[in-house]
Scaffold this motif. Structure first.
Motif, PDB file in Angstrom:
ATOM      1  N   UNK A 148       0.927  -1.175  -0.008  1.00 29.70           N
ATOM      2  CA  UNK A 148       0.146  -0.048  -0.059  1.00 29.70           C
ATOM      3  C   UNK A 148       0.881   1.180  -0.040  1.00 29.70           C
ATOM      4  N   UNK A 149       2.315   1.174   0.213  1.00 28.20           N
ATOM      5  CA  UNK A 149       2.910   2.500   0.292  1.00 28.20           C
ATOM      6  C   UNK A 149       3.502   2.988  -1.062  1.00 28.20           C
ATOM      7  N   UNK A 150       3.300   2.191  -2.118  1.00 28.72           N
ATOM      8  CA  UNK A 150       3.595   2.423  -3.714  1.00 28.72           C
ATOM      9  C   UNK A 150       3.021   3.763  -4.036  1.00 28.72           C
ATOM     10  N   UNK A 151       4.024   4.598  -4.723  1.00 25.46           N
ATOM     11  CA  UNK A 151       3.402   5.664  -5.193  1.00 25.46           C
ATOM     12  C   UNK A 151       2.620   5.573  -6.554  1.00 25.46           C
ATOM     13  N   UNK A 170       6.676   7.529   2.520  1.00 20.87           N
ATOM     14  CA  UNK A 170       5.315   7.887   2.776  1.00 20.87           C
ATOM     15  C   UNK A 170       5.045   8.550   4.462  1.00 20.87           C
ATOM     16  N   UNK A 171       6.227   8.479   5.149  1.00 22.41           N
ATOM     17  CA  UNK A 171       5.901   8.692   6.449  1.00 22.41           C
ATOM     18  C   UNK A 171       4.956   8.075   7.183  1.00 22.41           C
ATOM     19  N   UNK A 172       4.805   6.651   6.768  1.00 20.77           N
ATOM     20  CA  UNK A 172       3.839   6.025   7.543  1.00 20.77           C
ATOM     21  C   UNK A 172       4.461   5.080   8.522  1.00 20.77           C
ATOM     22  N   UNK A 173       3.986   4.822   9.411  1.00 20.82           N
ATOM     23  CA  UNK A 173       4.242   3.620  10.428  1.00 20.82           C
ATOM     24  C   UNK A 173       4.644   2.399   9.796  1.00 20.82           C
ATOM     25  N   UNK A 174       5.746   1.616  10.276  1.00 26.00           N
ATOM     26  CA  UNK A 174       5.947   0.524   9.661  1.00 26.00           C
ATOM     27  C   UNK A 174       4.966  -0.589  10.238  1.00 26.00           C
ATOM     28  N   UNK A 175       4.856  -1.513   8.928  1.00 30.09           N
ATOM     29  CA  UNK A 175       3.834  -2.419   9.585  1.00 30.09           C
ATOM     30  C   UNK A 175       4.521  -3.527  10.142  1.00 30.09           C
ATOM     31  N   UNK A 176       3.822  -4.776  10.677  1.00 28.30           N
ATOM     32  CA  UNK A 176       4.595  -5.897  11.401  1.00 28.30           C
ATOM     33  C   UNK A 176       5.512  -6.655  10.479  1.00 28.30           C
ATOM     34  N   UNK A 177       6.752  -6.592  10.787  1.00 28.19           N
ATOM     35  CA  UNK A 177       7.699  -7.069   9.703  1.00 28.19           C
ATOM     36  C   UNK A 177       7.417  -8.534   9.802  1.00 28.19           C
ATOM     37  N   UNK A 178       6.903  -9.165  10.851  1.00 30.35           N
ATOM     38  CA  UNK A 178       6.597 -10.546  10.654  1.00 30.35           C
ATOM     39  C   UNK A 178       5.857 -10.915   9.555  1.00 30.35           C
ATOM     40  N   UNK A 179       4.885 -10.114   9.262  1.00 30.62           N
ATOM     41  CA  UNK A 179       3.784 -10.219   8.199  1.00 30.62           C
ATOM     42  C   UNK A 179       4.282  -9.887   6.766  1.00 30.62           C
ATOM     43  N   UNK A 180       5.440  -9.221   6.723  1.00 32.57           N
ATOM     44  CA  UNK A 180       5.959  -8.773   5.307  1.00 32.57           C
ATOM     45  C   UNK A 180       6.578 -10.015   4.730  1.00 32.57           C
ATOM     46  N   UNK A 181       6.190 -10.158   3.715  1.00 34.30           N
ATOM     47  CA  UNK A 181       6.911 -11.579   2.847  1.00 34.30           C
ATOM     48  C   UNK A 181       8.216 -11.321   2.607  1.00 34.30           C
TER      49      UNK A 181
END
Length: 385
Positions: A148-151, A170-181
């Motif tokens: 969801x962070x792609x421009x 994007x200056x967003x908070x990082x998601x849970x890295x354990x859920x990132x493939x």
């Protein structure tokens, strides 16, 4: 005739001798003689040490030199933040990062007791926030999701670092890295778990242009957004980082014994709470040292003013945790010139030492001898009481 001439010549003797029969040797005289000889030898040795040491003269004038680089030598230990979460950034007085900077910076992992964990690793100081890709990454055909962070639709995130960079932009908070493939086979989770369980030693040198500037050691990946330099410490809060640090060494050039080239050595910045910003304001004075052989050494002295404050996570303008060093150069230069000392001056001082100690010892011996004789005479006459 010859005997008369010799006799008249003897009248010039300033050191007339007395007969041995009229000389009295005493124990007190022997004590004073030995003490005087010891004092005489000690003073001569000290005078010899002074003679062997160069005479340093000092001059102050306007600095008109050009072309010299400013070398920053440092050795700083941060005992409560891991090397993976510490970043060293250098900027000039305009706020832009240094260009054409030569550096040799290493990071050494430490445990919480300060014991090295592994050999130091050379650190690359990047001049931009552009993510580098190696040949294997470029060859990847599949396009990884940016969650969801792609421009745009063509942006791909094929590595864990790509995902974090997209969220950072994007200056967003990082998601849970354990859920990132992309992060499942990456060592990011391990580095995150060790962030507060290790320490780090950062040491080496940087050579920058001779202009005012700053450098800092702070937690989080650094990047620039709208000309604002920020550090991303996600997934942590800045208040959890203990920025206590030990400055083992900091200098701008070579060390000179007679100059104030490293006044911060051994200083500890103690953070008693989270999110503490340490600020060091350095006033650098260019220094020239001319050795006895005529060799010229260019270095710098500096004075320092220290300040620390607690920074808030909410108000970005209040600052960020870390150790920040701001320096500016003085327009004046100090010149030290080493010169050899005169052998005539040394010989004169040695003669003064010998004559002075001999004379003073003779006065003490005379006073002590006559005092003891007077006391003994009173004892014999029964007037001692």
């Amino acid at each position: 005739m010859a005997s008369q001439i010799i006799g008249k010549f003897k009248q010039l003797d300033a050191y007339a001798k007395t007969l041995e029969d009229f000389r009295v040797k005493t124990a007190t005289g022997a004590i004073i003689t030995v003490t005087g000889a010891f004092v005489m030898i000690l003073l001569i040795v000290l005078e010899l040490h002074t003679y062997m040491s160069p005479n340093i003269s000092e001059e102050l004038f306007v600095d008109t030199s050009r072309g010299h680089k400013l070398r920053i030598n440092f050795d700083i230990v941060v005992p409560r933040i891991s090397c993976d979460y510490l970043v060293l950034d250098a900027m000039d007085s305009s706020g832009e990062q240094h260009l054409q900077m030569d550096h040799n910076v290493h990071k050494r992992r430490l445990d919480l007791d300060g014991v090295p964990i592994k050999e130091p690793i050379k650190e690359d100081i990047s001049l931009s926030s552009t993510v580098k890709q190696n040949s294997s990454e470029i060859a990847i055909v599949t396009c990884g999701s940016c969650y969801g962070a792609a421009f745009n639709d063509s942006q791909c995130c094929n590595t864990c670092e790509d995902v974090k960079e997209a969220y950072r932009l994007r200056r967003w908070a990082l998601p849970d890295l354990a859920t990132v493939e992309q992060c499942k086979d990456d060592d990011s989770l391990e580095r995150t778990n060790l962030a507060l369980k290790e320490g780090c030693q950062i040491y080496g040198y940087m050579e920058v242009n001779r202009v005012g500037g700053s450098f800092h050691i702070a937690p989080g990946k650094s990047f620039t957004i709208n000309h604002v330099h920020v550090h991303d410490v996600q997934p942590f809060s800045s208040s959890v980082f203990n920025t206590t640090h030990i400055i083992r060494h900091l200098s701008f050039g070579s060390d000179i014994e007679s100059a104030n080239t490293a006044p911060l050595d051994g200083i500890t910045g103690l953070a008693k709470e989270g999110a503490v910003m340490f600020q060091y304001y350095l006033k650098i004075v260019p220094t020239m040292y001319v050795k006895l052989d005529g060799t010229i050494l260019h270095t710098n002295q500096f004075s320092v003013t220290r300040h620390q404050k607690s920074v808030s996570n909410i108000n970005v303008e209040s600052g960020m945790p870390g150790a920040f060093f701001s320096y500016e150069l003085s327009p004046l230069m100090v010149k030290y010139t080493a010169k050899g000392r005169s052998i005539g001056h040394f010989a004169t001082n040695v003669c003064a030492i010998v004559g002075g100690v001999f004379t003073v010892a003779g006065i003490f011996d005379t006073l002590l001898y006559h005092s003891l004789n007077a006391f003994q005479n009173k004892v014999v006459l029964g007037k001692a009481g």
